[in-house]
Write a protein that holds these residues in place. Structure first.
Motif, short mmCIF file in Angstrom:
data_model
loop_
_atom_site.label_atom_id
_atom_site.label_comp_id
_atom_site.label_asym_id
_atom_site.label_seq_id
_atom_site.Cartn_x
_atom_site.Cartn_y
_atom_site.Cartn_z
N ALA A 1 -12.45 -28.58 -25.18
CA ALA A 1 -11.58 -29.07 -24.11
C ALA A 1 -12.21 -30.33 -23.53
O ALA A 1 -13.44 -30.43 -23.44
N PHE A 2 -11.37 -31.28 -23.15
CA PHE A 2 -11.86 -32.58 -22.71
C PHE A 2 -11.40 -32.91 -21.31
O PHE A 2 -10.34 -32.48 -20.86
N GLY B 1 -12.79 -22.48 -18.21
CA GLY B 1 -13.38 -21.37 -18.95
C GLY B 1 -12.35 -20.32 -19.31
O GLY B 1 -12.33 -19.80 -20.43
N ALA B 2 -11.47 -20.02 -18.37
CA ALA B 2 -10.41 -19.03 -18.63
C ALA B 2 -9.47 -19.52 -19.73
O ALA B 2 -9.08 -18.75 -20.61
N ARG B 3 -9.12 -20.81 -19.70
CA ARG B 3 -8.24 -21.36 -20.74
C ARG B 3 -8.92 -21.33 -22.11
O ARG B 3 -8.29 -21.02 -23.12
N LEU B 4 -10.21 -21.64 -22.15
CA LEU B 4 -10.93 -21.59 -23.42
C LEU B 4 -11.00 -20.17 -23.96
O LEU B 4 -10.77 -19.94 -25.15
N LEU B 5 -11.31 -19.21 -23.10
CA LEU B 5 -11.40 -17.82 -23.52
C LEU B 5 -10.05 -17.32 -24.03
O LEU B 5 -9.96 -16.69 -25.09
N VAL C 1 -15.79 -23.28 -26.70
CA VAL C 1 -15.94 -21.86 -26.99
C VAL C 1 -16.06 -21.72 -28.50
O VAL C 1 -15.39 -22.44 -29.24
N CYS C 2 -16.92 -20.82 -28.94
CA CYS C 2 -17.12 -20.59 -30.36
C CYS C 2 -17.12 -19.09 -30.63
O CYS C 2 -17.88 -18.35 -30.00
#
Length: 159
Positions: free
Chosen positions: A59-60, A95-99, A69-70
């Motif tokens: 995310a940028f 963080g929530a969007r990545l998860l 996230v990996c």
């Protein structure tokens, strides 16, 4: 958000390092954070293939990497191996969007669960994962850059 490529390695390593240096002093000495961690993370990400055995989403914030996230998919239950947001941007929902993004990608590949470990002493991250629907599956021993640590395993239902 987009999928990472090998060209993203330097930015991922830099953000990963900044994240650990701002948070992991609860477990690692200043000397390890300063002198050992840069090489450790560089080696870790140099070994990653960015192939079908993992999903790495970026995310940028403008042109700058803001978070990543990996998830490692080479096992029956994928391991969310890393989720890091640039320290100044924490708390804004990235963080929530990545998860959610990585768990959605895992579900699309047919996985029914994912899990991760979080340092037991990292109470902020622990609370975050529970707030995102994670289930505490117990505490266990682990190693972090050669240092024994206690972690909590958090599982996510992807169905």
């Amino acid at each position: 958000m987009r999928v990472a490529t090998s060209a993203d390695r330097p930015a991922i390593v830099a953000l990963h390092l900044a994240s650990w240096q701002s948070t992991y002093g609860i477990e690692l000495s200043d000397a390890v954070l300063r002198d050992v961690l840069p090489g450790y993370l560089s080696d870790k990400w140099a070994a990653r293939s960015f192939g079908s055995d993992q999903i790495t989403l970026l995310a940028f914030d403008g042109d700058r990497l803001a978070g990543f996230v990996c998830a490692l998919t080479d096992r029956p239950i994928p391991l969310i191996d890393n989720l890091h947001v640039a320290p100044p941007l924490r708390g804004g929902g990235l963080g929530a969007r990545l998860l959610k993004g990585v768990n959605a990608a895992l579900a699309e590949r047919g996985f029914r669960r994912s899990d991760l470990t979080v340092l037991s002493r990292n109470t902020r991250a622990y609370a975050f994962y529970l707030a995102q629907g994670g289930e505490d599956e117990g505490e266990e021993e682990d190693m972090l850059v050669g240092t024994p640590v206690r972690v909590r395993r958090i599982g996510f239902d992807l169905t």
